[in-house]
Design a protein around this motif. Structure first.
Motif, PDB file in Angstrom:
ATOM      1  N   LEU A   1      -7.646   7.386  -4.312  1.00  0.00           N
ATOM      2  CA  LEU A   1      -6.676   6.681  -3.466  1.00  0.00           C
ATOM      3  C   LEU A   1      -7.315   5.443  -2.847  1.00  0.00           C
ATOM      4  O   LEU A   1      -6.676   4.384  -2.761  1.00  0.00           O
ATOM      5  N   ALA A   2      -8.560   5.559  -2.422  1.00  0.00           N
ATOM      6  CA  ALA A   2      -9.248   4.416  -1.817  1.00  0.00           C
ATOM      7  C   ALA A   2      -9.402   3.281  -2.826  1.00  0.00           C
ATOM      8  O   ALA A   2      -9.200   2.109  -2.499  1.00  0.00           O
ATOM      9  N   VAL A   3      -9.744   3.619  -4.072  1.00  0.00           N
ATOM     10  CA  VAL A   3      -9.895   2.602  -5.111  1.00  0.00           C
ATOM     11  C   VAL A   3      -8.574   1.884  -5.355  1.00  0.00           C
ATOM     12  O   VAL A   3      -8.514   0.649  -5.455  1.00  0.00           O
TER      13      VAL A   3
ATOM     14  N   ASP B   1     -13.848  10.680 -17.351  1.00  0.00           N
ATOM     15  CA  ASP B   1     -12.411  10.460 -17.540  1.00  0.00           C
ATOM     16  C   ASP B   1     -11.718  10.097 -16.225  1.00  0.00           C
ATOM     17  O   ASP B   1     -10.676   9.436 -16.230  1.00  0.00           O
ATOM     18  N   TRP B   2     -12.305  10.534 -15.109  1.00  0.00           N
ATOM     19  CA  TRP B   2     -11.763  10.186 -13.789  1.00  0.00           C
ATOM     20  C   TRP B   2     -11.682   8.674 -13.636  1.00  0.00           C
ATOM     21  O   TRP B   2     -10.668   8.126 -13.209  1.00  0.00           O
ATOM     22  N   GLY B   3     -12.749   7.985 -13.996  1.00  0.00           N
ATOM     23  CA  GLY B   3     -12.778   6.539 -13.845  1.00  0.00           C
ATOM     24  C   GLY B   3     -11.776   5.831 -14.728  1.00  0.00           C
ATOM     25  O   GLY B   3     -11.168   4.835 -14.331  1.00  0.00           O
ATOM     26  N   VAL B   4     -11.582   6.348 -15.936  1.00  0.00           N
ATOM     27  CA  VAL B   4     -10.621   5.738 -16.859  1.00  0.00           C
ATOM     28  C   VAL B   4      -9.209   5.850 -16.299  1.00  0.00           C
ATOM     29  O   VAL B   4      -8.446   4.880 -16.285  1.00  0.00           O
ATOM     30  N   ARG B   5      -8.849   7.046 -15.827  1.00  0.00           N
ATOM     31  CA  ARG B   5      -7.495   7.229 -15.284  1.00  0.00           C
ATOM     32  C   ARG B   5      -7.284   6.390 -14.031  1.00  0.00           C
ATOM     33  O   ARG B   5      -6.241   5.750 -13.875  1.00  0.00           O
ATOM     34  N   VAL B   6      -8.267   6.347 -13.157  1.00  0.00           N
ATOM     35  CA  VAL B   6      -8.138   5.570 -11.919  1.00  0.00           C
ATOM     36  C   VAL B   6      -8.000   4.083 -12.234  1.00  0.00           C
ATOM     37  O   VAL B   6      -7.226   3.366 -11.593  1.00  0.00           O
ATOM     38  N   ALA B   7      -8.741   3.616 -13.231  1.00  0.00           N
ATOM     39  CA  ALA B   7      -8.671   2.198 -13.598  1.00  0.00           C
ATOM     40  C   ALA B   7      -7.271   1.835 -14.093  1.00  0.00           C
ATOM     41  O   ALA B   7      -6.704   0.814 -13.678  1.00  0.00           O
ATOM     42  N   TRP B   8      -6.703   2.670 -14.957  1.00  0.00           N
ATOM     43  CA  TRP B   8      -5.361   2.384 -15.476  1.00  0.00           C
ATOM     44  C   TRP B   8      -4.303   2.497 -14.383  1.00  0.00           C
ATOM     45  O   TRP B   8      -3.394   1.665 -14.294  1.00  0.00           O
ATOM     46  N   VAL B   9      -4.407   3.522 -13.539  1.00  0.00           N
ATOM     47  CA  VAL B   9      -3.438   3.680 -12.458  1.00  0.00           C
ATOM     48  C   VAL B   9      -3.564   2.538 -11.460  1.00  0.00           C
ATOM     49  O   VAL B   9      -2.564   2.007 -10.967  1.00  0.00           O
ATOM     50  N   GLY B  10      -4.791   2.118 -11.160  1.00  0.00           N
ATOM     51  CA  GLY B  10      -4.990   0.997 -10.248  1.00  0.00           C
ATOM     52  C   GLY B  10      -4.368  -0.275 -10.791  1.00  0.00           C
ATOM     53  O   GLY B  10      -3.737  -1.037 -10.048  1.00  0.00           O
ATOM     54  N   LEU B  11      -4.541  -0.514 -12.093  1.00  0.00           N
ATOM     55  CA  LEU B  11      -3.950  -1.705 -12.711  1.00  0.00           C
ATOM     56  C   LEU B  11      -2.422  -1.623 -12.687  1.00  0.00           C
ATOM     57  O   LEU B  11      -1.743  -2.610 -12.382  1.00  0.00           O
ATOM     58  N   PHE B  12      -1.889  -0.449 -12.985  1.00  0.00           N
ATOM     59  CA  PHE B  12      -0.439  -0.246 -12.957  1.00  0.00           C
ATOM     60  C   PHE B  12       0.108  -0.480 -11.545  1.00  0.00           C
ATOM     61  O   PHE B  12       1.129  -1.157 -11.365  1.00  0.00           O
ATOM     62  N   ALA B  13      -0.573   0.067 -10.539  1.00  0.00           N
ATOM     63  CA  ALA B  13      -0.132  -0.108  -9.150  1.00  0.00           C
ATOM     64  C   ALA B  13      -0.211  -1.574  -8.743  1.00  0.00           C
ATOM     65  O   ALA B  13       0.669  -2.079  -8.027  1.00  0.00           O
ATOM     66  N   HIS B  14      -1.248  -2.269  -9.182  1.00  0.00           N
ATOM     67  CA  HIS B  14      -1.391  -3.693  -8.872  1.00  0.00           C
ATOM     68  C   HIS B  14      -0.188  -4.490  -9.386  1.00  0.00           C
ATOM     69  O   HIS B  14       0.362  -5.340  -8.680  1.00  0.00           O
ATOM     70  N   VAL B  15       0.226  -4.204 -10.611  1.00  0.00           N
ATOM     71  CA  VAL B  15       1.328  -4.953 -11.215  1.00  0.00           C
ATOM     72  C   VAL B  15       2.661  -4.583 -10.585  1.00  0.00           C
ATOM     73  O   VAL B  15       3.443  -5.455 -10.182  1.00  0.00           O
TER      74      VAL B  15
ATOM     75  N   ALA C   1       0.824  -1.203   0.000  1.00  0.00           N
ATOM     76  CA  ALA C   1       0.000   0.000   0.000  1.00  0.00           C
ATOM     77  C   ALA C   1       0.861   1.257   0.000  1.00  0.00           C
ATOM     78  O   ALA C   1       0.545   2.232  -0.697  1.00  0.00           O
ATOM     79  N   GLY C   2       1.955   1.241   0.766  1.00  0.00           N
ATOM     80  CA  GLY C   2       2.847   2.400   0.794  1.00  0.00           C
ATOM     81  C   GLY C   2       3.433   2.691  -0.573  1.00  0.00           C
ATOM     82  O   GLY C   2       3.503   3.849  -1.002  1.00  0.00           O
ATOM     83  N   PHE C   3       3.855   1.638  -1.273  1.00  0.00           N
ATOM     84  CA  PHE C   3       4.406   1.791  -2.617  1.00  0.00           C
ATOM     85  C   PHE C   3       3.321   2.290  -3.575  1.00  0.00           C
ATOM     86  O   PHE C   3       3.551   3.156  -4.424  1.00  0.00           O
ATOM     87  N   ALA C   4       2.109   1.737  -3.419  1.00  0.00           N
ATOM     88  CA  ALA C   4       0.999   2.139  -4.287  1.00  0.00           C
ATOM     89  C   ALA C   4       0.645   3.606  -4.103  1.00  0.00           C
ATOM     90  O   ALA C   4       0.291   4.302  -5.068  1.00  0.00           O
ATOM     91  N   LEU C   5       0.745   4.110  -2.877  1.00  0.00           N
ATOM     92  CA  LEU C   5       0.461   5.528  -2.628  1.00  0.00           C
ATOM     93  C   LEU C   5       1.441   6.417  -3.379  1.00  0.00           C
ATOM     94  O   LEU C   5       1.064   7.466  -3.919  1.00  0.00           O
ATOM     95  N   LEU C   6       2.712   6.005  -3.423  1.00  0.00           N
ATOM     96  CA  LEU C   6       3.707   6.769  -4.169  1.00  0.00           C
ATOM     97  C   LEU C   6       3.352   6.808  -5.658  1.00  0.00           C
ATOM     98  O   LEU C   6       3.407   7.870  -6.297  1.00  0.00           O
ATOM     99  N   LEU C   7       3.000   5.657  -6.208  1.00  0.00           N
ATOM    100  CA  LEU C   7       2.650   5.599  -7.632  1.00  0.00           C
ATOM    101  C   LEU C   7       1.388   6.406  -7.915  1.00  0.00           C
ATOM    102  O   LEU C   7       1.315   7.136  -8.912  1.00  0.00           O
ATOM    103  N   ALA C   8       0.403   6.280  -7.043  1.00  0.00           N
ATOM    104  CA  ALA C   8      -0.857   6.995  -7.255  1.00  0.00           C
ATOM    105  C   ALA C   8      -0.656   8.500  -7.204  1.00  0.00           C
ATOM    106  O   ALA C   8      -1.224   9.245  -8.015  1.00  0.00           O
TER     107      ALA C   8
ATOM    108  N   ILE D   1      -7.654  -2.144  -4.741  1.00  0.00           N
ATOM    109  CA  ILE D   1      -7.074  -2.989  -5.784  1.00  0.00           C
ATOM    110  C   ILE D   1      -5.799  -3.659  -5.287  1.00  0.00           C
ATOM    111  O   ILE D   1      -5.521  -4.828  -5.612  1.00  0.00           O
ATOM    112  N   ILE D   2      -5.018  -2.943  -4.469  1.00  0.00           N
ATOM    113  CA  ILE D   2      -3.770  -3.498  -3.929  1.00  0.00           C
ATOM    114  C   ILE D   2      -4.047  -4.632  -2.953  1.00  0.00           C
ATOM    115  O   ILE D   2      -3.303  -5.612  -2.878  1.00  0.00           O
TER     116      ILE D   2
END
Length: 225
Positions: free
Chosen positions: A28-30, A87-101, A8-15, A34-35
């Motif tokens: 951030l919650a989304v 567009d908010w949802g699109v960006r959050v979805a891509w960032v969430g997927l990126f953070a997951h990986v 989660a700490g790493f994901a916060l940096l990426l987000a 995902i993490i």
């Protein structure tokens, strides 16, 4: 292994760096949800050998989701995700997927027995382990992927850090901790919920929290006249 708190700490940096105009508490919650989701595979351990680091820790499902997002947001005439969340949802979805990986899967790839990278297509755990260096005598050398040829048969083998399959690999977790063979059966089982087992992991958590808090207090630059 890196705990969910470290992920989660790493994901916060990426987000904080990638969300841009979509950055808010809901986003951030989304990302944090995902993490956390991949860790649910620990609950499958009692009914599926090697479930942890397998069901929720592979690249097959993220690739499938990425292709689905690409189709919905770039190839379709009308995006269902954009219609529902703009567009908010699109960006959050891509960032969430990126953070997951990158904040979860690939961080676990480098620890303990690694992850079951290509499950369910191929059942084998891989661990990122080795070194890359420039030597004055050996030149550029890496040991992450080792290729060897049998001098007798001429057969070439590739070792990319395979550690076993779901039948032979078990990664300790709170649901299925490693039990010592000499521990009496009437002794309580030590179930540990890790937070930060190394100094650098605690540091990563603190930096992630600091970045999120600091960004909240940053003021926007005045518009140019």
């Amino acid at each position: 292994m890196p705990s969910t708190v470290v992920h989660a700490g790493f994901a916060l940096l990426l987000a904080a760096g990638l969300l841009a105009n979509a950055y808010d508490r809901k986003a951030l919650a989304v990302v944090l949800v995902i993490i956390v989701i991949p860790e649910i595979d620990t609950l499958l351990g009692p009914i599926m050998p090697g479930a942890h680091r397998t069901v929720g820790h592979n690249v097959v499902f993220p690739v499938a989701i990425a292709l689905l997002l690409l189709y919905d947001t770039r190839l379709r005439d009308r995006s269902a995700l954009r219609d529902r969340f703009d567009d908010w949802g699109v960006r959050v979805a891509w960032v969430g997927l990126f953070a997951h990986v990158f904040a979860h899967l690939f961080l676990d790839w480098a620890h303990l027995e690694g992850i079951n990278m290509f499950w369910p297509i191929h059942d084998e755990f891989f661990r990122l382990e080795g070194e890359l260096y420039l030597s004055t005598t050996e030149g550029l050398t890496q040991t992450f992927v080792e290729i060897a040829a049998d001098p007798e048969s001429g057969e070439t083998t590739v070792d990319a850090g395979g550690t076993g399959t779901t039948e032979s690999v078990h990664v300790s977790n709170p649901v299925e901790p490693d039990a010592a063979t000499d521990t009496p059966s009437d002794e309580p089982v030590d179930r540990r919920f890790p937070i930060a087992q190394r100094g650098w992991r605690l540091y990563l958590v603190l930096v992630g929290v600091f970045v999120v808090v600091a960004r909240r207090f940053q003021a926007d630059l005045p518009a140019e006249e």
